[in-house]
Write a protein that holds these residues in place. Sequence first.
Motif, short mmCIF file in Angstrom:
data_model
loop_
_atom_site.label_atom_id
_atom_site.label_comp_id
_atom_site.label_asym_id
_atom_site.label_seq_id
_atom_site.Cartn_x
_atom_site.Cartn_y
_atom_site.Cartn_z
N SER A 15 0.73 -1.25 0.04
CA SER A 15 0.06 0.06 0.02
C SER A 15 0.90 1.36 0.11
O SER A 15 0.68 2.20 0.76
CB SER A 15 -1.03 -0.04 1.10
N ALA A 18 2.20 3.30 -5.37
CA ALA A 18 1.95 2.51 -6.57
C ALA A 18 0.87 1.47 -6.10
O ALA A 18 -0.38 1.41 -6.87
CB ALA A 18 3.13 1.65 -6.71
N GLU A 39 1.40 -4.81 4.83
CA GLU A 39 2.09 -4.83 5.81
C GLU A 39 1.49 -3.70 6.89
O GLU A 39 1.41 -3.96 8.23
CB GLU A 39 3.51 -4.61 6.10
N THR A 45 8.03 2.85 1.74
CA THR A 45 8.78 4.02 1.65
C THR A 45 8.14 5.22 1.15
O THR A 45 8.10 6.31 1.92
CB THR A 45 9.81 3.64 0.39
N SER A 46 6.80 5.19 0.56
CA SER A 46 6.23 6.32 0.04
C SER A 46 5.58 7.24 1.09
O SER A 46 5.85 8.42 1.05
CB SER A 46 4.99 5.84 -1.10
N THR A 49 8.89 8.57 3.65
CA THR A 49 10.20 9.29 3.23
C THR A 49 9.98 10.63 2.78
O THR A 49 8.81 10.99 2.32
CB THR A 49 10.83 8.40 2.24
N THR A 55 10.38 15.15 -5.34
CA THR A 55 10.28 15.38 -6.75
C THR A 55 9.26 14.52 -7.63
O THR A 55 9.37 13.27 -7.34
CB THR A 55 11.66 15.68 -7.50
N VAL A 161 3.07 -10.88 3.05
CA VAL A 161 3.08 -11.96 1.80
C VAL A 161 4.51 -12.50 1.65
O VAL A 161 5.35 -11.79 1.28
CB VAL A 161 2.53 -11.33 0.50
N GLU A 417 8.42 0.72 -7.28
CA GLU A 417 9.81 0.67 -7.37
C GLU A 417 10.21 -1.00 -7.55
O GLU A 417 11.40 -1.21 -8.13
CB GLU A 417 10.33 0.96 -6.00
N GLY A 429 12.60 12.03 -9.57
CA GLY A 429 11.07 12.27 -9.63
C GLY A 429 10.44 11.15 -10.60
O GLY A 429 9.34 11.09 -10.47
N LEU A 432 8.38 8.21 -8.81
CA LEU A 432 6.99 8.39 -8.32
C LEU A 432 6.13 8.16 -9.57
O LEU A 432 5.28 7.93 -9.65
CB LEU A 432 6.87 9.43 -7.54
C1 LIG Z 1 15.04 9.28 1.02
C2 LIG Z 1 14.39 9.01 -0.20
C3 LIG Z 1 13.88 10.02 -1.02
C4 LIG Z 1 13.26 9.80 -2.32
N1 LIG Z 1 12.98 11.05 -2.91
C5 LIG Z 1 12.34 10.63 -4.10
C6 LIG Z 1 12.01 11.86 -5.13
O1 LIG Z 1 12.36 13.01 -4.94
N2 LIG Z 1 11.35 11.53 -6.28
C7 LIG Z 1 10.92 10.11 -6.70
O2 LIG Z 1 10.53 10.01 -7.69
N3 LIG Z 1 11.31 9.03 -5.92
C8 LIG Z 1 12.10 9.35 -4.69
N4 LIG Z 1 12.18 8.20 -3.81
C9 LIG Z 1 11.99 7.12 -4.33
C10 LIG Z 1 10.47 6.76 -4.21
O3 LIG Z 1 10.04 7.32 -3.03
C11 LIG Z 1 9.80 5.38 -3.91
O4 LIG Z 1 10.42 4.63 -5.23
C12 LIG Z 1 8.50 4.80 -4.09
O5 LIG Z 1 7.95 5.86 -2.92
C13 LIG Z 1 8.12 3.65 -3.85
O6 LIG Z 1 6.68 3.77 -3.82
P1 LIG Z 1 6.25 1.92 -4.11
O7 LIG Z 1 4.66 2.19 -4.01
O8 LIG Z 1 6.76 1.17 -4.99
O9 LIG Z 1 6.68 1.24 -2.78
P2 LIG Z 1 6.55 1.59 -0.98
O10 LIG Z 1 6.21 3.08 -1.12
O11 LIG Z 1 8.00 1.21 -0.30
O12 LIG Z 1 5.42 0.51 -0.56
C14 LIG Z 1 5.37 -0.50 -0.57
C15 LIG Z 1 4.49 -1.36 0.48
O13 LIG Z 1 4.24 -2.84 0.14
C16 LIG Z 1 4.13 -3.32 1.41
N5 LIG Z 1 4.85 -4.58 1.42
C17 LIG Z 1 6.15 -4.47 1.38
N6 LIG Z 1 6.49 -6.34 1.40
C18 LIG Z 1 5.48 -6.41 1.72
C19 LIG Z 1 4.90 -8.05 1.61
N7 LIG Z 1 5.80 -8.98 1.66
N8 LIG Z 1 3.69 -7.99 2.15
C20 LIG Z 1 2.90 -7.22 2.28
N9 LIG Z 1 3.09 -5.96 1.97
C21 LIG Z 1 4.37 -5.62 1.76
C22 LIG Z 1 4.77 -1.99 2.50
O14 LIG Z 1 4.32 -2.29 3.62
C23 LIG Z 1 4.52 -0.94 1.59
O15 LIG Z 1 3.11 -0.51 1.91
C24 LIG Z 1 12.96 8.41 -2.87
C25 LIG Z 1 13.41 7.52 -1.75
C26 LIG Z 1 14.07 7.73 -0.65
C27 LIG Z 1 14.41 6.47 0.26
#
Ligand SMILES: Cc1cc2nc3c(=O)[nH]c(=O)nc-3n(C[C@H](O)[C@H](O)[C@H](O)COP(=O)(O)OP(=O)(O)OC[C@H]3O[C@@H](n4cnc5c(N)ncnc54)[C@H](O)[C@@H]3O)c2cc1C
Length: 639
Positions: A15, A18, A39, A45-46, A49, A55, A161, A417, A429, A432
């Motif tokens: 959640s 993405a 979880e 991360t989203s 952080t 961006t 999972v 990601e 950026g 995202l």
């Molecule tokens: C310090 C920092 C700064 C950043 N700045 C930027 C920026 O300026 N611009 C940009 O584009 N990107 C940036 N990024 C990258 C960006 O933030 C991430 O790539 C993005 O938020 C990831 O989103 P996501 O939805 O893929 O994953 P996440 O937000 O990490 O979500 C993953 C989800 O999956 C869940 N999960 C994981 N494993 C399991 C499992 N086995 N079972 C059930 N649930 C699970 C987690 O609990 C969470 O809910 C930055 C990253 C960091 C660390």
Amino acid sequence: MGDEMRYLNTIIVGSGAAGLSAAVQLKRRGVDNILVLTEGLAMGTSINTGSDKQTYYKMALCGSNSDSPVEMARSYLSAGSTHGDLALVEAALSLRAFFNLVELGVDFPRDRWGRFVGYKTDHDPATRATSVGPYTSREMCLALIREMRRMKIPIEEHRFVHKLLTANEDGRKRVCGVLAVDPEGEQHLYAAENIVFAVGGPGGLYQHSVYPAVHSGAVGVALEAGATACNLPESQFGLASVKFRWNVSGTYMQSVPTFISTAFDGCSERREFLAEHYDGADTLCSDIFLKGYQWPFQAARAFSGSSRIDLFVYLETEIRKRRVFLDFRVNPSGYDPAALMPEARAYLNRSGAHQATPLARLRHMNPAAAQLYLEHGIDIENEMLEIAVCAQHNNGGLAADHWWESVDIKHLFPVGEVNGSHGVARPGGSALNAGQVGALRAAEFIAARYSNPTLDQRKVESIGGQALTECREFLARCRNARVSQPELLRELRSRMSRAGAHIRVEGTLSEAVSEARELWHRLDSDGCALKDAAETTRVLSLRQLSLAHLVYLESILYYVRQRVGSRGSALVIEDGSNIGDLKSRHVVPEDVTFRDKILESRYECGRVQQRWVACRELPVGDTWFETVWAEYRSGGIYH
Ligand SMILES: Cc1cc2nc3c(=O)[nH]c(=O)nc-3n(C[C@H](O)[C@H](O)[C@H](O)COP(=O)(O)OP(=O)(O)OC[C@H]3O[C@@H](n4cnc5c(N)ncnc54)[C@H](O)[C@@H]3O)c2cc1C
């Protein structure tokens, strides 16, 4: 547990920005039998952080320069090892994804004429970047959670999972469900036509990491199921504070703080260590300033540009085993604002940043940046800020096609990601944007092609039962094991930071791969200590991380042996070089012929298979309206 299975059309695992978006987009398209398994809404991360100005990247909407999907795709492709079709889709859908967020209430800035203004981010020629401030991704999550609740999309939190269930269908593998564990150690089986896998980046792999501490990721779960990954060696590393994990980019560097190293106790033998590597304070201070907007470590700047700073910090922490801090209370020795490079001088002048100390300049340019640390218990007026070179993002991940369906496991859609759509470098950026676009694509495809039931439920129950038995056998082995989960986690993380981060040496990697293989086999066969059921999630997470660290390290070693050389955020050093006295002649230069290829990695029958595939071309396609309309009407675009 109840061994009975729930049957769903689509499960969204995760959640973050993405996963939440995928759930909303599916529901909008009438795919109703869906469930978010995560979880927790506060995990990932989203939502946890941000950065100085976090961006979001999209096609330019302001200014007099024209922009187009093809132009934007070219920016994605410029550093190499990116598929042209994925770049085009991320560019073409960027505005749709962006305006969805705007309509959901994410408050992106616009001017009085309604123009969404932009700025230039790294690897961006066209002011495509925008931001709502330090917490853009958090604001995105909050808006998407509101929408998810409004649409009454079901969610089960506190589910980890740890297994993807797969079946064979017409000679190909397909996903058909998941096995998850809750905090009491209870197992839950779910059958699903489709899995949107949105588990984020591999946050739990590195000791030095700026991923939020609560985020480990779960790419290992898909690797164990046999999903092909791509570009795993292409990650992004940069300077970040370690006590509270935060990138020290932007004004943290533009205020030109002093870099101090100390002995391991954190106070004795205080030294301004950067001075010994530079001919004079002016170049050193200019490099510190430049780190503000050249944040990621870049191999191309490691000996004659601002990435020297990351390199020297690495030498101090990893080779000399000292600790490194930023001191905002004093200027670097010899700091003379009038002698800085013209770019830095002009910036500080325009910002009115003439104050006497870095802290005063930081407060002047960005008061919230200093306040942020105070809110997290670090008072930079009275103490130094500890930093290291940290893992921040993986450009690689699971390999998928232009509808974000895994290249080899049908009905599995890695989005966010965990999807490896980026190459050697990416515009800031774009992570995202990729998450939002991937969610939209997966939802559209599922609604068009995969919304009807096709699974043989008895078969899935049998596959689920088998997975459950194997899991119980593994956990039974854990009950007799001695070695503890935190101990093994520390071991694998320090191995990744030593051998698989931004400095890569074949000999170190080769040793690390042997150790990683040994750990994975030992863990699989003997388990690790499990004292009570509440530890089950941690143990199962360690298991998938252990496989992921093996696959990542093997991919990096293969890449180094293939002499891809130094590129992106990784510097490859010739074996036998004295790392403590690194010179550019010790570096393996980039072989640019690899920019046209992508490394695919797959775990199969206990081995990691590697192969190079050619980058798919940027599609030219026929954009004649009548032709496209006909294909669209017939549903041909989904085939
Ligand atoms: C310090 C920092 C700064 C950043 N700045 C930027 C920026 O300026 N611009 C940009 O584009 N990107 C940036 N990024 C990258 C960006 O933030 C991430 O790539 C993005 O938020 C990831 O989103 P996501 O939805 O893929 O994953 P996440 O937000 O990490 O979500 C993953 C989800 O999956 C869940 N999960 C994981 N494993 C399991 C499992 N086995 N079972 C059930 N649930 C699970 C987690 O609990 C969470 O809910 C930055 C990253 C960091 C660390």
